[in-house]
Design a protein around this motif. Structure first.
Motif, mmCIF file in Angstrom:
data_model
loop_
_atom_site.group_PDB
_atom_site.id
_atom_site.type_symbol
_atom_site.label_atom_id
_atom_site.label_comp_id
_atom_site.label_asym_id
_atom_site.label_seq_id
_atom_site.Cartn_x
_atom_site.Cartn_y
_atom_site.Cartn_z
ATOM 1 N N GLY A 19 0.616 -1.184 0.071
ATOM 2 C CA GLY A 19 -0.154 0.041 -0.033
ATOM 3 C C GLY A 19 0.939 1.228 -0.178
ATOM 4 O O GLY A 19 0.624 2.202 -0.828
ATOM 5 N N HIS A 20 2.099 1.345 0.920
ATOM 6 C CA HIS A 20 2.764 2.573 0.890
ATOM 7 C C HIS A 20 3.729 2.555 -0.551
ATOM 8 O O HIS A 20 3.756 3.643 -0.790
ATOM 9 C CB HIS A 20 3.787 2.318 2.070
ATOM 10 N N LYS A 21 3.872 1.413 -0.965
ATOM 11 C CA LYS A 21 4.826 1.581 -2.202
ATOM 12 C C LYS A 21 4.120 1.899 -3.566
ATOM 13 O O LYS A 21 4.180 2.410 -4.223
ATOM 14 C CB LYS A 21 5.445 0.208 -2.209
ATOM 15 N N TYR A 22 2.856 1.225 -3.847
ATOM 16 C CA TYR A 22 2.114 1.389 -4.701
ATOM 17 C C TYR A 22 0.476 1.993 -4.706
ATOM 18 O O TYR A 22 0.056 2.265 -5.643
ATOM 19 C CB TYR A 22 1.788 0.080 -5.374
ATOM 20 N N GLY A 23 0.322 2.181 -3.358
ATOM 21 C CA GLY A 23 -1.105 2.657 -3.427
ATOM 22 C C GLY A 23 -2.086 1.638 -2.910
ATOM 23 O O GLY A 23 -2.148 0.463 -3.321
ATOM 24 N N TRP A 24 -2.958 2.105 -1.912
ATOM 25 C CA TRP A 24 -4.081 1.297 -1.307
ATOM 26 C C TRP A 24 -5.051 1.154 -2.542
ATOM 27 O O TRP A 24 -5.614 1.997 -3.211
ATOM 28 C CB TRP A 24 -4.750 1.980 -0.110
ATOM 29 N N GLY A 25 -5.243 -0.305 -3.000
ATOM 30 C CA GLY A 25 -6.391 -0.727 -3.891
ATOM 31 C C GLY A 25 -5.573 -0.475 -5.269
ATOM 32 O O GLY A 25 -6.034 -0.699 -6.423
ATOM 33 N N SER A 26 -4.386 -0.550 -5.374
ATOM 34 C CA SER A 26 -3.397 -0.556 -6.496
ATOM 35 C C SER A 26 -3.368 -2.011 -6.880
ATOM 36 O O SER A 26 -3.784 -3.087 -6.358
ATOM 37 C CB SER A 26 -2.022 -0.039 -6.466
ATOM 38 N N LYS A 27 -3.052 -2.446 -8.316
ATOM 39 C CA LYS A 27 -3.098 -3.744 -8.870
ATOM 40 C C LYS A 27 -2.026 -4.408 -7.989
ATOM 41 O O LYS A 27 -2.318 -5.638 -7.789
ATOM 42 C CB LYS A 27 -2.668 -3.488 -10.294
ATOM 43 N N GLU A 28 -0.991 -3.700 -7.847
ATOM 44 C CA GLU A 28 0.088 -4.581 -7.193
ATOM 45 C C GLU A 28 -0.249 -5.106 -5.814
ATOM 46 O O GLU A 28 -0.137 -6.097 -5.084
ATOM 47 C CB GLU A 28 1.357 -3.544 -6.980
ATOM 48 N N GLN A 29 -1.029 -4.135 -4.940
ATOM 49 C CA GLN A 29 -1.278 -4.507 -3.613
ATOM 50 C C GLN A 29 -2.688 -5.584 -3.436
ATOM 51 O O GLN A 29 -2.689 -6.484 -2.872
ATOM 52 C CB GLN A 29 -2.040 -3.209 -2.819
ATOM 53 N N ILE A 30 -3.355 -5.321 -4.696
ATOM 54 C CA ILE A 30 -4.403 -6.506 -4.638
ATOM 55 C C ILE A 30 -3.989 -7.835 -4.915
ATOM 56 O O ILE A 30 -4.295 -8.839 -4.641
ATOM 57 C CB ILE A 30 -5.585 -5.901 -5.750
ATOM 58 N N GLU A 31 -2.795 -7.797 -6.000
ATOM 59 C CA GLU A 31 -2.178 -9.117 -6.167
ATOM 60 C C GLU A 31 -1.612 -9.698 -4.939
ATOM 61 O O GLU A 31 -1.580 -10.984 -4.860
ATOM 62 C CB GLU A 31 -1.189 -8.964 -7.172
ATOM 63 N N SER A 32 -1.040 -8.575 -4.068
ATOM 64 C CA SER A 32 -0.135 -9.008 -2.943
ATOM 65 C C SER A 32 -1.217 -9.916 -1.740
ATOM 66 O O SER A 32 -0.903 -10.635 -1.395
ATOM 67 C CB SER A 32 0.401 -7.964 -2.293
ATOM 68 N N MET A 33 -2.388 -9.348 -2.243
ATOM 69 C CA MET A 33 -3.482 -10.034 -1.066
ATOM 70 C C MET A 33 -3.475 -11.523 -1.316
ATOM 71 O O MET A 33 -3.905 -12.278 -0.350
ATOM 72 C CB MET A 33 -4.831 -9.573 -1.358
ATOM 73 N N HIS A 34 -3.385 -11.991 -2.332
ATOM 74 C CA HIS A 34 -3.408 -13.458 -2.760
ATOM 75 C C HIS A 34 -2.205 -14.220 -1.876
ATOM 76 O O HIS A 34 -2.294 -15.203 -1.399
ATOM 77 C CB HIS A 34 -3.311 -13.673 -4.018
ATOM 78 N N GLY A 35 -0.959 -13.558 -1.738
ATOM 79 C CA GLY A 35 -0.115 -13.996 -0.936
ATOM 80 C C GLY A 35 -0.356 -14.059 0.450
ATOM 81 O O GLY A 35 -0.058 -15.070 1.241
ATOM 82 N N THR A 36 -1.077 -12.987 0.872
ATOM 83 C CA THR A 36 -1.533 -12.990 2.112
ATOM 84 C C THR A 36 -2.572 -14.002 2.491
ATOM 85 O O THR A 36 -2.425 -14.618 3.590
ATOM 86 C CB THR A 36 -2.162 -11.590 2.457
ATOM 87 N N ASP A 37 -3.333 -14.413 1.509
ATOM 88 C CA ASP A 37 -4.315 -15.406 1.780
ATOM 89 C C ASP A 37 -3.727 -16.823 1.585
ATOM 90 O O ASP A 37 -3.930 -17.664 2.431
ATOM 91 C CB ASP A 37 -5.447 -15.403 0.663
ATOM 92 N N LYS A 38 -2.460 -17.079 1.159
ATOM 93 C CA LYS A 38 -1.423 -18.236 1.002
ATOM 94 C C LYS A 38 -1.084 -18.334 2.515
ATOM 95 O O LYS A 38 -0.847 -19.447 2.950
ATOM 96 C CB LYS A 38 -0.452 -18.370 0.061
ATOM 97 N N ALA A 39 -0.700 -17.068 3.030
ATOM 98 C CA ALA A 39 0.050 -17.195 4.309
ATOM 99 C C ALA A 39 -1.058 -17.593 5.341
ATOM 100 O O ALA A 39 -0.765 -18.623 6.211
ATOM 101 C CB ALA A 39 0.492 -15.609 4.752
ATOM 102 N N LEU A 40 -1.972 -17.141 5.183
ATOM 103 C CA LEU A 40 -3.313 -17.442 6.355
ATOM 104 C C LEU A 40 -3.752 -19.160 5.901
ATOM 105 O O LEU A 40 -3.899 -19.856 6.913
ATOM 106 C CB LEU A 40 -4.733 -16.837 5.851
#
Length: 292
Positions: free
Chosen positions: A179-200
């Motif tokens: 979010g800090h690097k690319y912005g909240w709601g950016s394509k990059e952050q949204i893609e990163s959420m799938h990594g977060t979900d894998k961590a869960l």
């Protein structure tokens, strides 16, 4: 009829008072609580992220996508409230960096409040500044596992497999970083959420293997949301966070309509462990999510 002696009266008062105290203290719902904080986990993004592990937790547990954090809506302040049940005015941790000269939080954390009940605890995090919430002797172990979600999740899974503490806090940092690097709601952050979900998923799989997924209380929330490349304001984008709870005694698929604040995470964690809450707390367990 013989008059009742004073000793008998005192015994009756003691018994009745003891019964009322026992009645007021809720029995434990579980022996294990896992609190997972998605740093920067803006509720609207996670709600619509099509994240299988998070979505499963929501379907099986209870959720509100309108929970609120505290001001300033920053990592250290918000996590302090989450883990102490206190507002920033009470805990006074209103900075947001690792500053050793400022010392540690001065109010008890949930880990300290659980100690008299002989409940073990651990924090697995990605940011050193969270050590301000862990005074020496207050938590069983404080681990900085790395600076990415998968590193923290891998360490958490290892701990769970060996035998988890009764109270485990896990901090996932990626959404905030993207979010800090690319912005909240950016394509990059949204893609990163799938990594977060894998961590869960890594954490949940370890719990399932250990037979703890269905018997533990799992709370997934966030410290703050964000807008543009930042957070910290009183705007709904920054203040609105998810609050999801899963485990025994809950209403599956329940939508929580009552207001929930991040301080209520602390109260709910202690409540399900059967630990008496401080009488001066404004934090309250989220009882509407439970079937009792």
């Amino acid at each position: 009829m013989k008059p009742i002696s004073r000793l008998t009266v005192l015994l009756l008062v003691f018994i009745i008072s003891g019964f009322r105290i026992a009645e007021a203290q809720s029995p434990a719902l579980t022996t294990h609580v896992v609190i997972i904080s998605i740093d920067g986990g803006k509720a609207s993004l996670l709600r619509n992220g099509h994240l299988p592990n998070l979505d499963r937790l929501v379907q099986e547990g209870a959720v509100t996508w309108a929970a609120q954090t505290v001001l300033p809506s920053v990592t250290l302040t918000s996590h302090t409230s989450m883990l102490t049940g206190r507002t920033p005015r009470e805990h006074k941790m209103i900075w947001d960096d690792w500053e050793p000269s400022k010392g540690y939080v001065k109010v008890p954390t949930i880990f300290q409040l659980a100690q008299p009940a002989h409940l073990s605890s651990m924090m697995i995090v990605a940011k050193k500044k969270l050590q301000h919430i862990a005074p020496p002797g207050s938590v069983g172990e404080f681990i900085i596992a790395g600076d990415m979600d998968f590193q923290v999740a891998r360490k958490a899974a290892e701990v769970i497999q060996k035998g988890p503490p009764n109270l485990l806090f896990i901090h996932l940092p990626d959404m905030d970083g993207y979010g800090h690097k690319y912005g909240w709601g950016s394509k990059e952050q949204i893609e990163s959420m799938h990594g977060t979900d894998k961590a869960l998923g890594t954490i949940f799989a370890a719990m399932e293997k250990k037979g703890l997924y269905k018997t533990s209380i799992i709370i997934v929330s966030a410290d703050h949301g964000g807008h543009s490349h930042k957070h910290g304001s009183s705007s709904p984008e920054d203040m609105t966070i998810p609050w999801i709870i899963h485990g025994p005694g809950l209403k599956p698929g329940f939508k929580i309509s009552a207001p929930v604040n991040t301080i209520d995470t602390a109260a709910t964690a202690l409540y399900v462990l059967g630990v008496k809450l401080p009488t001066d707390w404004t934090a309250k367990p989220v009882l509407s999510a439970f079937g009792r």
